[in-house]
Design an enzyme around this catalytic site. Sequence first.
Site, short mmCIF file in Angstrom:
data_model
loop_
_atom_site.label_atom_id
_atom_site.label_comp_id
_atom_site.label_asym_id
_atom_site.label_seq_id
_atom_site.Cartn_x
_atom_site.Cartn_y
_atom_site.Cartn_z
N SER A 16 -61.08 -19.02 14.28
CA SER A 16 -61.21 -20.42 13.84
C SER A 16 -59.89 -21.08 13.50
CB SER A 16 -62.16 -20.50 12.64
OG SER A 16 -61.82 -19.55 11.64
N TYR A 150 -65.38 -12.34 32.55
CA TYR A 150 -65.71 -13.35 31.53
C TYR A 150 -67.17 -13.75 31.62
CZ TYR A 150 -65.31 -17.65 28.76
OH TYR A 150 -65.47 -18.64 27.83
#
Length: 251
Positions: A16, A150
């Site tokens: 974050s 991914y």
Amino acid sequence: MKAFSLAGNTALVTGSTQGIGLAIAQGLRESGAEVIFHGNTTRPAGLPAGSTFLPGDLLGADAPAALIAATFQAKPGLDLLVCNAGSFFDVPFLEMDLATWDRTMNLNARATYFAVQAFARGLIERRRPGAVVIISSTNGLQSEEDATAYDSSKGALVMMTRTLAQALAPHHIRVNSVAPGLIRTPLTTALLDKQEGKRQHYEKKIWLGRIGAPEDCAGAAAFLLSSASAYITGQVLVVDGGLTAGQIGRM
């Protein structure tokens, strides 16, 4: 509605310090939650004054559980978790090697799985409910060129959301997912700017006509963590401006 408020809650948001994770963390703070920021470097400039920051690289096998333990120690009231940390390391499929595959799956999938496990154990030990939001991707729903590892990791997160929601429902811990589409972040900016015309192509494909901003994901995460979604678990909320809703964009 008070149901949308996160006042009195404490949330950890992994990864974050930038991009979607930072936007979600800031959004949770605006909704009233106390937020613990996390990143794999030292505390960056620009985080809110007085906020808690915990560093840690989640690639290590024991790192997710260690981060959760450190969070409970710093903030015993922890009851919300956003698993956002992840990245893209892909090369074309025929060039993929085991180390790159493992790095992708260990960070994007394994770290999430064991972070949620440690978080759930902590809540069960303290006999209180909680909520989890896993940041997956539209790459877990539709494939993309040269993104095989991914895409596989994000597909794993979609199913992980459902199976962990079932496992943790008896303990009153809800698990949902936000699946962002094309969002302008440090990870995608190079892709969007590398080839002339690529941004315009995507903007025609996206029904709302623009590349998403990290802040577009914050409200979805806050909703899924709040009591306004108390009867929602095991769901994947797609935030993509309509990118995956149709077959062909504007001509």
